[in-house]
Scaffold this motif. Structure first.
Motif, PDB file in Angstrom:
ATOM      1  N   SER A 563      -5.055  -7.322  -6.109  1.00  0.00           N
ATOM      2  CA  SER A 563      -3.718  -7.668  -6.241  1.00  0.00           C
ATOM      3  C   SER A 563      -3.239  -9.182  -6.233  1.00  0.00           C
ATOM      4  O   SER A 563      -2.473 -10.308  -6.272  1.00  0.00           O
ATOM      5  CB  SER A 563      -2.894  -6.849  -5.013  1.00  0.00           C
ATOM      6  OG  SER A 563      -3.845  -6.978  -3.934  1.00  0.00           O
ATOM      7  N   LYS A 855       5.471  11.124  -7.425  1.00  0.00           N
ATOM      8  CA  LYS A 855       4.225   9.758  -7.821  1.00  0.00           C
ATOM      9  C   LYS A 855       3.348  10.256  -9.345  1.00  0.00           C
ATOM     10  O   LYS A 855       3.182  11.575  -8.825  1.00  0.00           O
ATOM     11  CB  LYS A 855       3.440   9.068  -6.701  1.00  0.00           C
ATOM     12  CG  LYS A 855       4.651   7.817  -6.234  1.00  0.00           C
ATOM     13  CD  LYS A 855       4.724   6.549  -6.606  1.00  0.00           C
ATOM     14  CE  LYS A 855       4.720   6.274  -5.477  1.00  0.00           C
ATOM     15  NZ  LYS A 855       5.594   4.750  -5.252  1.00  0.00           N
ATOM     16  N   GLU A 885       8.767   2.536 -10.592  1.00  0.00           N
ATOM     17  CA  GLU A 885       8.224   3.189  -9.452  1.00  0.00           C
ATOM     18  C   GLU A 885       7.501   4.718  -8.983  1.00  0.00           C
ATOM     19  O   GLU A 885       7.453   4.689  -8.341  1.00  0.00           O
ATOM     20  CB  GLU A 885       9.616   2.965  -9.016  1.00  0.00           C
ATOM     21  CG  GLU A 885      10.860   1.866  -8.932  1.00  0.00           C
ATOM     22  CD  GLU A 885      12.260   2.598  -8.772  1.00  0.00           C
ATOM     23  OE1 GLU A 885      12.429   3.342  -9.145  1.00  0.00           O
ATOM     24  OE2 GLU A 885      12.884   1.124  -8.081  1.00  0.00           O
ATOM     25  N   GLU A 889       1.958   2.427  -5.966  1.00  0.00           N
ATOM     26  CA  GLU A 889       1.635   0.781  -5.735  1.00  0.00           C
ATOM     27  C   GLU A 889       0.471  -0.020  -6.347  1.00  0.00           C
ATOM     28  O   GLU A 889       0.353  -1.013  -6.582  1.00  0.00           O
ATOM     29  CB  GLU A 889       2.478   0.893  -4.420  1.00  0.00           C
ATOM     30  CG  GLU A 889       2.769  -0.933  -4.106  1.00  0.00           C
ATOM     31  CD  GLU A 889       3.564  -1.550  -2.505  1.00  0.00           C
ATOM     32  OE1 GLU A 889       3.852  -2.717  -2.302  1.00  0.00           O
ATOM     33  OE2 GLU A 889       3.583  -0.725  -1.906  1.00  0.00           O
ATOM     34  N   GLN A 893       0.147  -2.702  -8.518  1.00  0.00           N
ATOM     35  CA  GLN A 893      -0.404  -4.556  -8.325  1.00  0.00           C
ATOM     36  C   GLN A 893      -1.109  -5.071  -8.847  1.00  0.00           C
ATOM     37  O   GLN A 893      -2.060  -6.703  -8.880  1.00  0.00           O
ATOM     38  CB  GLN A 893      -0.436  -4.749  -6.529  1.00  0.00           C
ATOM     39  CG  GLN A 893       1.124  -4.401  -5.709  1.00  0.00           C
ATOM     40  CD  GLN A 893       1.356  -5.236  -6.030  1.00  0.00           C
ATOM     41  OE1 GLN A 893       1.777  -6.452  -6.962  1.00  0.00           O
ATOM     42  NE2 GLN A 893       3.244  -5.173  -6.138  1.00  0.00           N
TER      43      GLN A 893
END
Length: 911
Positions: A563, A855, A885, A889, A893
């Motif tokens: 990331s 998700k 979204e 996450e 990243q």
């Protein structure tokens, strides 16, 4: 000492400094002292306006002025940098035309150790060996050109720039051409005052013989007065010199509540072992250090005279020298009385008593009662350090001596761990303020005397080649398009808390880092990855602004988190740079290898990128929305890539020249610059083969391919880059590599394929091998014309069978139903079919996220990438954000392509 240093010393010893005129920035002074006084007063006048610049350090004006040596070095933003750059430009040779500059990516192996005296002189957190940097300077710059490092740290880029003009050092690295050898001018900047101060000293000439004499005299003067503090008795009757004293933490036994001296209970110092499990001496209960409570004691703070609570630490071992032999002993009555005597003495010279600042690292010792800087030293060493500092500051060599002084501040503190199995006396844990349960209190006189010799050999400079400032890179006042090359080693995420670790040094020089906008990830200050990325982008935008078009930046990178690497790459590209190569340092082999996946960042990386030429930018702007923008980019990019890589009879694949990577670079440039991606992957694959020559799966310009062919014919083998299979894209590339070696059946591939995909990410919905083969490769089943790759394989392996390559029935009998890499035209057709399949998959995700806010747990990353690219081309930015979204996450990243589309889509939507 180098021959040039000896020569410089002899010259300096035979001249009166006060009689030597000095010319700086067109002004002549009768001596260097007059120069310093004039510019110091000018700096004093400028301080009010300089304080408005971001990153101005914390400290009193007089302390900042005392630390500075203007105009060469200022412990604040340097107002004379542009004047130096203008002067250096005028001094450049008129024989070198700017238009003639051209460099390909530097891809040679780089391996330079850390044993050089310059590298070892100061214990600053991080450094890149200057000899390694020299290789980049020789490749990307010419003598007299201007180099910039805005994250300069201890100034190794400046040292490298100067040493490019030292013939012996240059020839040691293999550079003998007179057109290459010559000093480079360097601009250095850093947010940290201690870093810029170290850089200044490394890049400033000094009379080494005079410095050495002065250093020994001052150290001996203080030692003569306080030698008794570091004396002990050998066999109770002969005095000996203490090398170090070991202090141990004291714990409480949870069983019987008696005190346990950790060293006595858990350490076998004769055999160099620390036991994980040990016994209480009183009750014999078996214990482990973890979970034990410490013993505390009440003390009087030497600074405030108020009582404080600290963990109990007691002396347990003295290492001393008697008759040139080292011995160990347990502290006796004399030693303990000596320590009590010292404890009652006053310290008459100044020492720092600052509270350790808030941070992730800087207050880790609060839990032991060590809350202020002076708590991190024993009374004995603090007293000696304060006196040495006072005397160093009043010397004519104050700057070099203060560099010497700061070099041991960590080693002489309570952070210096005692390690029974390690003979080296200085063992603080790098990158942290960790205080161990066993502390080695080193003798400062021995430490500094031993360091003087190393310092003398570390002073390389014969002339001033660098100008230095203390400021934030985000607010530099360097003019646009004025720098020839950038080498930089920026902070990487949460690896090192620079300002917090530097506080111990900076508290002694009274000028502290202004860390309000420090580019680190820090939980205490609520600086997260997005904040870090935004700051890094600001910094790279400044780098882009000051660098000349067509010139290069080299970024040394060290972080194990994908990331953080993606944040760096994203920041570089968003600033406008084009990445041409990412290499990984093979620490075992001591060489750099090309990186094929941006998530394989467990090694040190070196990123090579360039600022596009004005010609390319104009061509793209004039052809906006036309596919010609893609080919304008590809043409320049190919010009900047190496033509041939190989050694030991092998040619190596240049990953950046493969069509897939070229397409990715082209897309990234267009997206980061807000342009429509003008061509699809399938059309690109088809057209690239028509526009450019292809060799070994790599793309070349017409004027490059002859050179490649000439060198390629001299080597027997062609090696592909080793892949780490982690997702669908790298799985396809792995299959491609196997089939490039020879056509294979599905049964041939399957066993090894299953081994390779063991590290596939949990979220990755990887298609079966059959599907990957069908979508990306072709199968020969023994009918129709024989593909070139099959024919080549048959000729090589079945030479005794005449005409076999044309006998389809015999080929079937030999089991020639094999998968192979299609020729470029067929590859383009497959690419189009695969892209349509991926887009159908993506649309199913779009539909899924429209029905649920959950998700996505598993998905094909390649489908998300293809969908994001199509949505970007169609300006459907909301679709990118909506799907993004719903992705974990971490996935966003750690995937550079997804991050690029997601971030830019948010920007377009004003989010």
């Amino acid at each position: 000492m180098t021959d040039k240093n000896k020569q410089l010393t002899m010259i300096n010893e035979n001249k009166d400094e006060d009689e030597q005129p000095v010319t700086v920035l067109g002004m002549t002074f009768k001596n260097d002292q007059e120069r310093r006084e004039y510019f110091t007063e000018e700096l004093r006048k400028k301080l009010p306006e300089l304080k408005e610049i971001e990153g101005f350090p914390m400290g009193e004006d007089e302390d900042i002025l005392a630390l500075s040596d203007p105009p060469y070095y200022t412990a604040c933003p340097n107002p004379w940098i542009s004047d130096f750059i203008e002067q250096w430009e005028d001094e450049k040779s008129n024989t070198v035309r700017e238009e003639s500059y051209h460099r390909e990516t530097f891809v040679a192996d780089v391996s330079e150790g850390k044993s050089d005296s310059v590298y070892k002189a100061h214990s600053y957190h991080t450094k890149v060996p200057h000899k390694a940097i020299m290789r980049y300077l020789f490749h990307y710059t010419r003598p007299g050109e201007i180099v910039y490092d805005g994250f300069a740290g201890t100034g190794m880029t400046g040292v490298a720039g100067a040493m490019c003009g030292d013939r012996n050092s240059s020839e040691d690295l293999g550079y003998i051409d007179n057109n290459e050898i010559g000093g480079r001018k360097v601009v250095l900047g850093d947010l940290s005052p201690i870093a810029s101060y170290i850089a200044y000293n490394y890049n400033t000439p000094i009379e080494t013989a005079s410095f050495e004499e002065e250093a020994y005299n001052i150290i001996s003067e203080v030692e003569n007065e306080f030698t008794w503090m570091y004396e002990t008795y050998h066999n109770n009757n002969e005095k000996a010199k203490i090398n170090y004293t070991v202090w141990s933490d004291v714990f409480i036994c949870p069983n019987c509540t008696s005190e346990i001296v950790f060293f006595e209970a858990a350490v076998d110092y004769k055999n160099g072992k620390v036991y994980k499990e040990f016994c209480c001496h009183s009750c014999q209960a078996k214990l482990k250090k973890k979970g034990l409570e410490r013993s505390w004691e009440t003390k009087v703070d030497i600074n405030t005279n108020k009582t404080i609570e600290q963990i109990k630490q007691v002396p347990v071992l003295i290492n001393y020298t008697y008759n040139k032999k080292k011995h160990n002993k347990k502290p006796d009555k004399f030693d303990l009385n000596n320590l009590m005597k010292i404890d009652k003495m006053n310290i008459y010279y100044w020492y720092p008593n600052d509270r350790m600042p808030l941070g992730d690292e800087s207050r880790r010792n609060d839990r032991t009662g060590h809350t202020h800087v002076h708590h991190l030293y024993t009374k004995r060493n603090l007293m000696i350090l304060s006196m040495l500092r006072e005397k160093f500051l009043n010397s004519k060599h104050r700057n070099a001596l203060m560099l010497l002084f700061t070099s041991h501040l960590i080693n002489l503190s309570k952070l210096n761990r005692y390690r029974p199995s390690v003979s080296f006396p200085y063992n603080p844990l790098s990158g942290t303020l960790y205080m161990g349960s066993q502390i080695s209190e080193a003798n400062p006189f021995i430490a500094y005397k031993n360091k003087v010799k190393r310092f003398v050999s570390a002073f390389y400079m014969n002339e001033v080649n660098a100008v230095i400032e203390t400021s934030s890179l985000t607010d530099t006042n360097i003019k646009d398009n004025s720098i020839d090359y950038i080498f930089t080693d920026p902070p990487f995420g949460a690896n090192i808390m620079y300002s917090e670790l530097s506080f111990m040094w900076e508290s002694w020089i009274k000028v502290i880092t202004n860390n309000q906008n420090e580019a680190v990830i820090n939980k205490t200050h609520n600086r997260l990855l997005p904040d870090y990325q935004e700051l890094m982008q600001d910094c790279f935008e400044q780098y882009y602004r000051v660098l000349k078009p067509g010139r290069w930046i080299t970024v040394e990178f060290s972080n194990s988190k994908a990331s953080v690497w993606n944040a760096i790459q994203e920041s570089l590209q968003r600033a406008g740079f084009v990445i041409a190569n990412v290499s990984a340092l093979d620490k075992k082999m001591g060489s750099f290898k090309a990186v094929t996946t941006t998530i394989a960042v467990k090694q040190d990386l070196v990123i090579s990128a360039y600022k596009p030429s004005k010609k390319m930018i104009q061509e793209i702007e004039s052809n906006d929305r036309s596919s010609e923008t893609a080919w304008a980019f590809i043409k320049q990019h190919l010009e900047n890539l190496p033509v041939f890589m190989g050694d030991k009879g092998e040619a190596h694949q240049i990953v950046e020249r493969t069509p897939r990577v070229l397409f990715d670079r082209m897309v990234a440039y267009h997206v980061q610059n807000g342009l429509v991606v003008p061509i699809s992957s399938g059309d690109f694959q088809a057209e690239v083969t028509q526009r450019f020559p292809i060799r070994d799966g790599m793309v070349f310009l017409e004027n490059q391919v002859a050179e490649y062919d000439k060198k390629r014919i001299l080597v027997k083998d062609f090696t592909q880059t080793t892949l780490f299979v982690s997702d669908e894209n790298s799985a396809i590339e792995w299959i491609r590599q196997q089939l490039m070696k020879k056509p294979q059946t599905r049964q041939d591939l399957h066993p090894n394929f299953m081994k390779e995909i063991q590290h596939i990410h949990k979220h990755e919905l990887l298609p079966e091998l059959d599907q990957l083969l069908e979508q990306n490769f072709l199968e020969y089943v023994g009918d129709g014309p024989v593909p070139d790759q099959i024919a080549s394989y048959l000729k090589k392996n079945y030479k005794s069978v005449r005409g076999l390559e044309n006998d389809h029935s015999d080929m079937k009998n030999l089991g020639m139903n094999r998968w192979y890499v299609p020729n470029p035209n067929k590859q383009a057709d497959l690419e189009k079919l695969r892209e349509r399949s991926l887009l159908r998959e993506f649309e199913s995700y779009v539909e899924e996220v429209s029905k649920s806010r959950k998700k996505l747990k598993q998905f094909r990353t390649e489908a998300i990438r293809a969908g994001f690219k199509k949505a970007w081309s169609d300006k459907e930015y909301q679709k990118i954000v909506d799907v993004g979204e719903r992705l974990p996450e971490k996935v966003i990243q750690e995937d550079d392509k997804l991050l690029m589309y997601f971030d830019n889509a948010q920007i377009r939507l004003g989010m």
